[in-house]
Design a protein around this motif. Sequence first.
Motif, PDB file in Angstrom:
ATOM      1  N   ALA A  60       0.862  -1.180   0.000  1.00  0.00           N
ATOM      2  CA  ALA A  60       0.000   0.000   0.000  1.00  0.00           C
ATOM      3  C   ALA A  60       0.896   1.227   0.000  1.00  0.00           C
ATOM      4  CB  ALA A  60      -0.912   0.010   1.230  1.00  0.00           C
ATOM      5  N   CYS A  61       0.410   2.293  -0.645  1.00  0.00           N
ATOM      6  CA  CYS A  61       1.220   3.503  -0.740  1.00  0.00           C
ATOM      7  C   CYS A  61       0.319   4.727  -0.771  1.00  0.00           C
ATOM      8  CB  CYS A  61       2.096   3.460  -1.994  1.00  0.00           C
ATOM      9  SG  CYS A  61       3.281   4.810  -2.085  1.00  0.00           S
ATOM     10  N   GLY A  62       0.601   5.669   0.110  1.00  0.00           N
ATOM     11  CA  GLY A  62      -0.122   6.934   0.134  1.00  0.00           C
ATOM     12  C   GLY A  62       0.420   7.879  -0.921  1.00  0.00           C
ATOM     13  N   LYS A  63       0.037   9.130  -0.814  1.00  0.00           N
ATOM     14  CA  LYS A  63       0.454  10.130  -1.797  1.00  0.00           C
ATOM     15  C   LYS A  63       1.847  10.678  -1.454  1.00  0.00           C
ATOM     16  CE  LYS A  63      -1.745  13.908   0.582  1.00  0.00           C
ATOM     17  NZ  LYS A  63      -2.828  14.762   0.782  1.00  0.00           N
ATOM     18  N   ASN A  64       2.537  11.141  -2.492  1.00  0.00           N
ATOM     19  CA  ASN A  64       3.801  11.844  -2.370  1.00  0.00           C
ATOM     20  C   ASN A  64       4.916  11.015  -1.715  1.00  0.00           C
ATOM     21  OD1 ASN A  64       5.412  14.111  -2.853  1.00  0.00           O
ATOM     22  ND2 ASN A  64       5.044  14.901  -0.799  1.00  0.00           N
ATOM     23  N   PHE A  65       5.041   9.761  -2.113  1.00  0.00           N
ATOM     24  CA  PHE A  65       6.120   8.894  -1.629  1.00  0.00           C
ATOM     25  C   PHE A  65       7.409   9.267  -2.347  1.00  0.00           C
ATOM     26  CE2 PHE A  65       8.173   4.544  -2.313  1.00  0.00           C
ATOM     27  CZ  PHE A  65       8.891   4.596  -1.135  1.00  0.00           C
ATOM     28  N   LYS A  66       8.473   9.547  -1.579  1.00  0.00           N
ATOM     29  CA  LYS A  66       9.761   9.916  -2.158  1.00  0.00           C
ATOM     30  C   LYS A  66      10.835   8.925  -1.711  1.00  0.00           C
ATOM     31  CE  LYS A  66       8.831  14.806  -2.739  1.00  0.00           C
ATOM     32  NZ  LYS A  66       9.339  16.170  -2.530  1.00  0.00           N
ATOM     33  N   LEU A  67      11.695   8.568  -2.659  1.00  0.00           N
ATOM     34  CA  LEU A  67      12.728   7.569  -2.428  1.00  0.00           C
ATOM     35  C   LEU A  67      14.071   8.113  -2.910  1.00  0.00           C
ATOM     36  CD1 LEU A  67      13.060   4.542  -1.573  1.00  0.00           C
ATOM     37  CD2 LEU A  67      12.766   3.966  -3.976  1.00  0.00           C
ATOM     38  N   GLY A  85      10.509  -9.003   5.286  1.00  0.00           N
ATOM     39  CA  GLY A  85       9.486  -8.920   6.317  1.00  0.00           C
ATOM     40  C   GLY A  85       8.507  -7.788   6.073  1.00  0.00           C
ATOM     41  N   GLU A  86       7.577  -7.627   7.028  1.00  0.00           N
ATOM     42  CA  GLU A  86       6.549  -6.590   6.932  1.00  0.00           C
ATOM     43  C   GLU A  86       7.008  -5.317   7.628  1.00  0.00           C
ATOM     44  OE1 GLU A  86       2.474  -7.608   7.847  1.00  0.00           O
ATOM     45  OE2 GLU A  86       2.970  -9.728   7.582  1.00  0.00           O
ATOM     46  N   ILE A  87       6.911  -4.206   6.913  1.00  0.00           N
ATOM     47  CA  ILE A  87       7.310  -2.904   7.446  1.00  0.00           C
ATOM     48  C   ILE A  87       6.188  -1.917   7.148  1.00  0.00           C
ATOM     49  CG2 ILE A  87       8.982  -1.022   7.308  1.00  0.00           C
ATOM     50  CD1 ILE A  87      11.024  -3.174   6.301  1.00  0.00           C
ATOM     51  N   GLU A  88       5.771  -1.175   8.174  1.00  0.00           N
ATOM     52  CA  GLU A  88       4.736  -0.151   7.999  1.00  0.00           C
ATOM     53  C   GLU A  88       5.312   1.208   8.378  1.00  0.00           C
ATOM     54  OE1 GLU A  88       0.352   1.220   9.679  1.00  0.00           O
ATOM     55  OE2 GLU A  88       1.162  -0.719  10.285  1.00  0.00           O
ATOM     56  N   LEU A  89       5.259   2.137   7.442  1.00  0.00           N
ATOM     57  CA  LEU A  89       5.702   3.511   7.659  1.00  0.00           C
ATOM     58  C   LEU A  89       4.462   4.394   7.605  1.00  0.00           C
ATOM     59  CD1 LEU A  89       8.742   3.491   5.185  1.00  0.00           C
ATOM     60  CD2 LEU A  89       8.742   2.911   7.626  1.00  0.00           C
ATOM     61  N   GLU A  90       4.051   4.939   8.744  1.00  0.00           N
ATOM     62  CA  GLU A  90       2.859   5.772   8.773  1.00  0.00           C
ATOM     63  C   GLU A  90       3.135   7.119   8.108  1.00  0.00           C
ATOM     64  OE1 GLU A  90       1.381   5.887  12.804  1.00  0.00           O
ATOM     65  OE2 GLU A  90       0.858   3.753  12.763  1.00  0.00           O
ATOM     66  N   ASP A  91       2.123   7.950   8.010  1.00  0.00           N
ATOM     67  CA  ASP A  91       2.236   9.256   7.346  1.00  0.00           C
ATOM     68  C   ASP A  91       3.401  10.071   7.904  1.00  0.00           C
ATOM     69  OD1 ASP A  91      -0.093   8.533   6.036  1.00  0.00           O
ATOM     70  OD2 ASP A  91      -1.379   9.956   7.104  1.00  0.00           O
ATOM     71  N   GLU A  92       4.050  10.807   6.997  1.00  0.00           N
ATOM     72  CA  GLU A  92       5.084  11.783   7.315  1.00  0.00           C
ATOM     73  C   GLU A  92       6.306  11.210   8.034  1.00  0.00           C
ATOM     74  OE1 GLU A  92       3.532  15.530   8.763  1.00  0.00           O
ATOM     75  OE2 GLU A  92       1.690  15.244   7.613  1.00  0.00           O
ATOM     76  N   VAL A  93       6.588   9.942   7.818  1.00  0.00           N
ATOM     77  CA  VAL A  93       7.823   9.352   8.347  1.00  0.00           C
ATOM     78  C   VAL A  93       8.984   9.829   7.485  1.00  0.00           C
ATOM     79  CG1 VAL A  93       9.097   7.179   8.588  1.00  0.00           C
ATOM     80  CG2 VAL A  93       6.752   7.351   9.443  1.00  0.00           C
ATOM     81  N   LEU A  94      10.072  10.181   8.142  1.00  0.00           N
ATOM     82  CA  LEU A  94      11.286  10.650   7.481  1.00  0.00           C
ATOM     83  C   LEU A  94      12.419   9.698   7.855  1.00  0.00           C
ATOM     84  CD1 LEU A  94      13.006  12.787   5.995  1.00  0.00           C
ATOM     85  CD2 LEU A  94      13.106  14.051   8.157  1.00  0.00           C
ATOM     86  N   ILE A  95      12.997   9.055   6.848  1.00  0.00           N
ATOM     87  CA  ILE A  95      14.092   8.113   7.077  1.00  0.00           C
ATOM     88  C   ILE A  95      15.347   8.715   6.480  1.00  0.00           C
ATOM     89  CG2 ILE A  95      14.968   5.801   6.559  1.00  0.00           C
ATOM     90  CD1 ILE A  95      12.029   4.876   6.536  1.00  0.00           C
ATOM     91  N   LYS A 124       6.482  -5.937  -1.579  1.00  0.00           N
ATOM     92  CA  LYS A 124       5.116  -6.396  -1.272  1.00  0.00           C
ATOM     93  C   LYS A 124       4.845  -6.455   0.234  1.00  0.00           C
ATOM     94  CE  LYS A 124       5.951 -11.318  -1.255  1.00  0.00           C
ATOM     95  NZ  LYS A 124       5.842 -12.580  -1.908  1.00  0.00           N
ATOM     96  N   GLY A 125       5.881  -6.336   1.050  1.00  0.00           N
ATOM     97  CA  GLY A 125       5.714  -6.307   2.499  1.00  0.00           C
ATOM     98  C   GLY A 125       5.750  -4.904   3.081  1.00  0.00           C
ATOM     99  N   LEU A 126       5.819  -3.882   2.211  1.00  0.00           N
ATOM    100  CA  LEU A 126       5.966  -2.499   2.679  1.00  0.00           C
ATOM    101  C   LEU A 126       4.670  -1.716   2.522  1.00  0.00           C
ATOM    102  CD1 LEU A 126       7.799  -0.210   3.717  1.00  0.00           C
ATOM    103  CD2 LEU A 126       8.474   0.201   1.340  1.00  0.00           C
ATOM    104  N   VAL A 127       4.231  -1.104   3.621  1.00  0.00           N
ATOM    105  CA  VAL A 127       3.077  -0.207   3.623  1.00  0.00           C
ATOM    106  C   VAL A 127       3.612   1.191   3.914  1.00  0.00           C
ATOM    107  CG1 VAL A 127       0.920   0.406   4.797  1.00  0.00           C
ATOM    108  CG2 VAL A 127       1.496  -2.007   4.401  1.00  0.00           C
ATOM    109  N   VAL A 128       3.292   2.133   3.018  1.00  0.00           N
ATOM    110  CA  VAL A 128       3.800   3.498   3.111  1.00  0.00           C
ATOM    111  C   VAL A 128       2.624   4.460   3.179  1.00  0.00           C
ATOM    112  CG1 VAL A 128       5.128   5.268   1.900  1.00  0.00           C
ATOM    113  CG2 VAL A 128       5.873   2.895   1.792  1.00  0.00           C
ATOM    114  N   GLY A 129       2.651   5.354   4.176  1.00  0.00           N
ATOM    115  CA  GLY A 129       1.605   6.374   4.304  1.00  0.00           C
ATOM    116  C   GLY A 129       1.874   7.567   3.396  1.00  0.00           C
TER     117      GLY A 129
END
Length: 176
Positions: free
Chosen positions: A41-48, A77-87, A58-63
């Motif tokens: 799953a992927c929210g709006k404005n995902f930057k990489l 594995g499964e990784i969930e990044l909620e909205d406005e996470v900065l890595i 397929k295990g990554l959920v991005v807000g």
Amino acid sequence: MRPKKMTKWSRFKIKILNLFIVDGPDGDRSRGKLLEPYLRACGKNFKLGSQAFIFNPKGLVVGDNVYIGFNSYLGQGEIELEDEVLIGNFVSITASNHLMKGNSFRFGGYKGEKIRIGYGTWIGALSSITAGVSIGKSCLVAAGSVVTNSFEDGQVIGGVPAKVIGNMYDYKKKYE
């Protein structure tokens, strides 16, 4: 909508296309768009950032409004990044651990444990987040930290292994 399957060919094609994408905010958004169809799953404005690698899309959920920095690695594995996470740059987030078989880790397989990083959290450069960790919203993980335990909302986390070194409310007062 189910994610597209990441094949060797699609991974190769993305790698080649990335050679022609400029660095900077526009390029980061373009790289995000290339990978979006393969994410769970992927929210709006995902930057990489350039040279960031997502082993298991397929295990990554991005807000919404998530940024993953230059040369970062998101592993199995499964990784969930909620909205406005900065890595930050050179961060490693891996939601699995090797298991032993006999006296060796080499052929022991692995065990996945979901990682969740809460809304508005900043993971500083060169940090590592290990399997099973949950980091609350509005946290700050200091650069170079190794996070092996879960933390509540609003914490400043740092060290090896990481521990609470402050809270975000004091941090905000200092920099407002």
